[in-house]
Structures are given as C-alpha cells and as structure tokens.
Design a protein around this motif. Structure first.
Motif, mmCIF file in Angstrom:
data_model
loop_
_atom_site.group_PDB
_atom_site.id
_atom_site.type_symbol
_atom_site.label_atom_id
_atom_site.label_comp_id
_atom_site.label_asym_id
_atom_site.label_seq_id
_atom_site.Cartn_x
_atom_site.Cartn_y
_atom_site.Cartn_z
ATOM 1 N N VAL A 1 0.854 -1.194 0.000
ATOM 2 C CA VAL A 1 0.000 0.000 0.000
ATOM 3 C C VAL A 1 0.886 1.239 0.000
ATOM 4 O O VAL A 1 1.688 1.442 0.921
ATOM 5 N N TRP A 2 0.747 2.111 -0.978
ATOM 6 C CA TRP A 2 1.658 3.236 -1.128
ATOM 7 C C TRP A 2 1.524 4.254 0.005
ATOM 8 O O TRP A 2 2.492 4.923 0.375
ATOM 9 N N GLN A 3 0.299 4.333 0.582
ATOM 10 C CA GLN A 3 0.100 5.282 1.677
ATOM 11 C C GLN A 3 0.982 4.941 2.881
ATOM 12 O O GLN A 3 1.442 5.836 3.599
ATOM 13 N N VAL A 4 1.223 3.637 3.084
ATOM 14 C CA VAL A 4 2.087 3.214 4.194
ATOM 15 C C VAL A 4 3.517 3.672 3.952
ATOM 16 O O VAL A 4 4.206 4.174 4.844
ATOM 17 N N GLY A 5 3.967 3.490 2.687
ATOM 18 C CA GLY A 5 5.296 3.969 2.328
ATOM 19 C C GLY A 5 5.413 5.477 2.470
ATOM 20 O O GLY A 5 6.458 5.992 2.871
ATOM 21 N N ALA A 6 4.327 6.176 2.176
ATOM 22 C CA ALA A 6 4.325 7.634 2.312
ATOM 23 C C ALA A 6 4.431 8.050 3.778
ATOM 24 O O ALA A 6 5.171 8.979 4.123
ATOM 25 N N LEU A 7 3.710 7.344 4.645
ATOM 26 C CA LEU A 7 3.797 7.631 6.075
ATOM 27 C C LEU A 7 5.208 7.383 6.607
ATOM 28 O O LEU A 7 5.722 8.131 7.451
ATOM 29 N N ARG A 8 5.851 6.336 6.082
ATOM 30 C CA ARG A 8 7.225 6.042 6.502
ATOM 31 C C ARG A 8 8.167 7.169 6.084
ATOM 32 O O ARG A 8 9.081 7.539 6.837
ATOM 33 N N ALA A 9 7.955 7.715 4.891
ATOM 34 C CA ALA A 9 8.809 8.812 4.422
ATOM 35 C C ALA A 9 8.637 10.048 5.303
ATOM 36 O O ALA A 9 9.611 10.739 5.626
ATOM 37 N N ILE A 10 7.396 10.322 5.703
ATOM 38 C CA ILE A 10 7.127 11.471 6.572
ATOM 39 C C ILE A 10 7.816 11.280 7.923
ATOM 40 O O ILE A 10 8.469 12.190 8.456
ATOM 41 N N ALA A 11 7.671 10.066 8.488
ATOM 42 C CA ALA A 11 8.290 9.779 9.785
ATOM 43 C C ALA A 11 9.812 9.873 9.707
ATOM 44 O O ALA A 11 10.467 10.306 10.657
ATOM 45 N N ALA A 12 10.361 9.477 8.551
ATOM 46 C CA ALA A 12 11.821 9.504 8.383
ATOM 47 C C ALA A 12 12.381 10.922 8.462
ATOM 48 O O ALA A 12 13.511 11.127 8.922
ATOM 49 N N THR A 13 11.605 11.914 8.025
ATOM 50 C CA THR A 13 12.080 13.298 8.081
ATOM 51 C C THR A 13 12.156 13.829 9.519
ATOM 52 O O THR A 13 12.777 14.858 9.764
ATOM 53 N N LEU A 14 11.509 13.119 10.448
ATOM 54 C CA LEU A 14 11.541 13.540 11.853
ATOM 55 C C LEU A 14 12.684 12.899 12.627
ATOM 56 O O LEU A 14 12.993 13.325 13.749
ATOM 57 N N LEU A 15 13.311 11.872 12.042
ATOM 58 C CA LEU A 15 14.351 11.134 12.760
ATOM 59 C C LEU A 15 15.580 11.996 13.036
ATOM 60 O O LEU A 15 16.080 12.037 14.164
ATOM 61 N N GLY A 16 16.075 12.693 12.007
ATOM 62 C CA GLY A 16 17.240 13.555 12.177
ATOM 63 C C GLY A 16 17.016 14.643 13.216
ATOM 64 O O GLY A 16 17.839 14.814 14.130
ATOM 65 N N PRO A 17 15.910 15.399 13.123
ATOM 66 C CA PRO A 17 15.648 16.433 14.125
ATOM 67 C C PRO A 17 15.562 15.897 15.549
ATOM 68 O O PRO A 17 16.031 16.532 16.486
ATOM 69 N N LEU A 18 14.970 14.703 15.693
ATOM 70 C CA LEU A 18 14.802 14.148 17.038
ATOM 71 C C LEU A 18 16.151 13.765 17.651
ATOM 72 O O LEU A 18 16.410 14.021 18.836
ATOM 73 N N TYR A 19 17.033 13.166 16.842
ATOM 74 C CA TYR A 19 18.365 12.821 17.339
ATOM 75 C C TYR A 19 19.178 14.082 17.642
ATOM 76 O O TYR A 19 19.931 14.125 18.618
#
Length: 357
Positions: free
Chosen positions: A58-76
C-alpha cells in the motif's frame, strides 16, 4: 529476499520498542532519556511501517514512513542538544525542524504533484544535514567532555549514535539509488544489509541496557545526573560537601551498599531528606561519578578490605559480603578499579602471606 527483509524489519521493531519502553516507562527518567526513548519509538515505527509496506504494498504506508523519516534527524539532534547544551534548547526552534515533514506530507498527500520529485532529495538532505549538525555538536564538545571524569562515557555513547546516523545516511543514499534503477524495496540488497547492521546494533544496545553497562547506565541515574553545559562550570558548594559527607557516613554506618535487593538512589535520597536530583548532582559534582559508579566503588573497596583480611576466603562469599549481586558485575568493577581480577588479587595477597611466614 522479501521474507528475510520483512523478518528483519519486524525483529528491529520489537527490539526498538523494548529499548523505548525501557527508557520511557520508568519511575525516574530525565528529559534526555525521554527524548532518546522517543527516538527509539520513532525507529520502531519506521520499521513497522516498512514491514507493513513490504507485505501489503500500500503506497500510503510507504508515504507515512517517508514522513516519519524526516523527523528522525531532528529528534536525534534534539537529543544531542539535551545532553550537551540543555540551556540552548528552545521549543520554538524545534518546531522549525518539522517543516521538512510538512513539505513531504503536502507532496505525498496534497495536490502538489510537482513536489513529488523533491521528496527523495529532501529525505537525503535531512539525513545528511542532521548528521553534519550532530557531528558539529560532538566536535565542539569533545575537549570539554574528555576533561571531566564521567564525560568520556557520554562521549563514547554519542559517538556511537553519530556512527549509527552516518551508516543510516549512507545506506539511505544507496537504497534511493538502487530503487531509481527500477528495483523494488523487497529486492534491495542495501536494504537488507542495512536491516542486518541495524539489528546487530540494536541487539548490542539492548544487551548494554540489560547488563547496566556504563555505556548505557549513565543515562538512568536521575533526572539530570550528567548534564553538560559548555558555558558554565559547576562549583562545589558547602551544601554539596555537607550532603556528600552525610551520605558517606550513613552509607558506611548502615552499610547501604550491602542491601541484598539493591539500595537505589531513591531510597538513599529519602533517608537523607533530599530529592534524587540533589543527591545525584552532589555525587557527580563532588566525585565525578554517577550514583551507581559511586556505590560500586564502595563495594570494591569493601571487597579489597575483606580479601586483605582473609586472602583465602572464597570469592563467592566475598561477592555477597561486599554487596555485589552478580559475579560478572563483581569481576568487571573490581578489574576496572584495581587493575587485576579478584582471583589475581587474591593470589597476590596469598603469595605475600606465604612469603612473610
């Protein structure tokens, strides 16, 4: 390759969830342990979304993963700031770091199709940009970190996280390149290699957490037992000296270090009539050690005293009488502080006694 990759994603999810719960669901936690727990929670989410995307497509799941990935750097990056320069952390500035996630959300779920081509470059820019920021924070603090007794362990931990972020940035670049050639994620060689490396790293981290290794243990003492400020120098006050004196006296008189179930900092603070934070900061300021390091040193001192008095006493009895709960922690702490193992120390003293007689 789909089955191994999905299995690796699921396994990493479970381990990261365990690490997150270990940091977040605890009676005593600091700001930086809560942030690190959030980091592991986000990584767990990324892996579970990767798992669901692999098995469902499901492409929407992949899209959600991409959004979450952009938060990883800022959080670290936020975690690094909480540890190294807590006085500089500002909530308003942190909100600005969420703008890439907003951009990716608009590109993937909005009607701005012309932004789609910028999603992958933005993800890579986020990974590499925050890698650079964390490296900069660590380099600026290196000299100050190594100049104090407890900070080298903090430096090693943060350096390990930087290495993890660097591997993540490199592999994400390779995965994007591989997918651009027409391969599916399930067929990506770099994706499965990355998942394997991440699994090994997570398992080692979980091992350190379960064993209360010093590399991990420094974070769990109190609400701010090790908080570094490169612009301020702590001064040992009379109140701090008095508190440590009182703590040491009661520690020795009541033999808190021998309590079988473990005498926690919460118990010690309650007996002394102070907060856990006060006691922890006093120990750290006066001795350069965390509470557990201080207690383990006292136990080692007791073990040395016992062995000197009776070099032939079984080490199993020495372990119990000095307050240690496991043989592994006894051997590790003794060797770290004395320079030889307990059995070697015992042999040296036994030989000295035989020579004298």
């Amino acid at each position: 390759m789909e089955m191994p990759l999905s299995t690796l994603f699921l396994t990493n999810t479970l381990i990261c969830a365990l690490l997150a719960s270990h940091l977040i669901i605890r009676p005593i936690k600091s700001e930086h342990t809560a942030v690190l727990g959030s980091c592991y929670s986000l990584v767990a989410l990324l892996h579970v979304l990767g798992y669901v995307f692999l098995i469902s497509g499901v492409w929407q799941v992949g899209a959600l993963r991409a959004i979450a990935a952009t938060l990883l750097g800022p959080l670290y990056y936020y975690y690094f700031q909480m540890v190294l320069s807590p006085h500089k952390v500002q909530i308003k500035r942190i909100a600005l770091h969420c703008l890439p996630a907003v951009f990716v959300t608009l590109a993937l779920f909005g009607r701005f199709t012309f932004l789609m081509n910028w999603v992958d470059p933005l993800l890579l820019l986020s990974f590499w940009g925050y890698l650079g920021l964390t490296i900069n924070e660590l380099v600026k603090s290196k000299a100050e970190l190594k100049s104090t007794k407890t900070m080298p362990m903090v430096f090693q931990w943060l350096r390990l996280l930087v290495v993890t972020l660097a591997v993540n940035a490199f592999v994400e670049l390779l995965i994007v390149w591989e997918l651009s050639t027409g391969k599916l994620l399930a067929e990506s060689v770099f994706a499965i290699l990355f998942a394997l490396m991440f699994l090994v790293t997570n398992m080692l981290t979980l091992y350190c957490a379960l064993q209360r290794h010093p590399l991990w243990d420094w974070m769990l003492e109190t609400q701010s037992n090790i908080r570094f400020d490169r612009n301020k120098t702590k001064q040992v006050s009379d109140a701090t000296t008095a508190l440590i004196k009182k703590f040491t006296e009661q520690l020795n008189e009541l033999e808190w270090f021998k309590v079988e179930s473990g005498f926690t900092i919460a118990m010690a603070a309650s007996e002394l009539g102070v907060s856990q934070r006060q006691l922890s900061e006093a120990i750290n300021t006066e001795t350069g050690q965390s509470y557990s390091q201080f207690m383990n040193k006292r136990r080692v001192d007791e073990a040395v005293k016992i062995i000197r008095q009776n070099p032939k006493k079984p080490l199993t009895a020495v372990i119990y009488d000095s307050g240690f709960r496991t043989k592994s922690s006894f051997n590790r702490e003794f060797a770290n502080l004395i320079g030889v193992t307990p059995s070697e120390f015992q042999k040296i003293l036994t030989l000295d006694v035989e020579i004298q007689t």
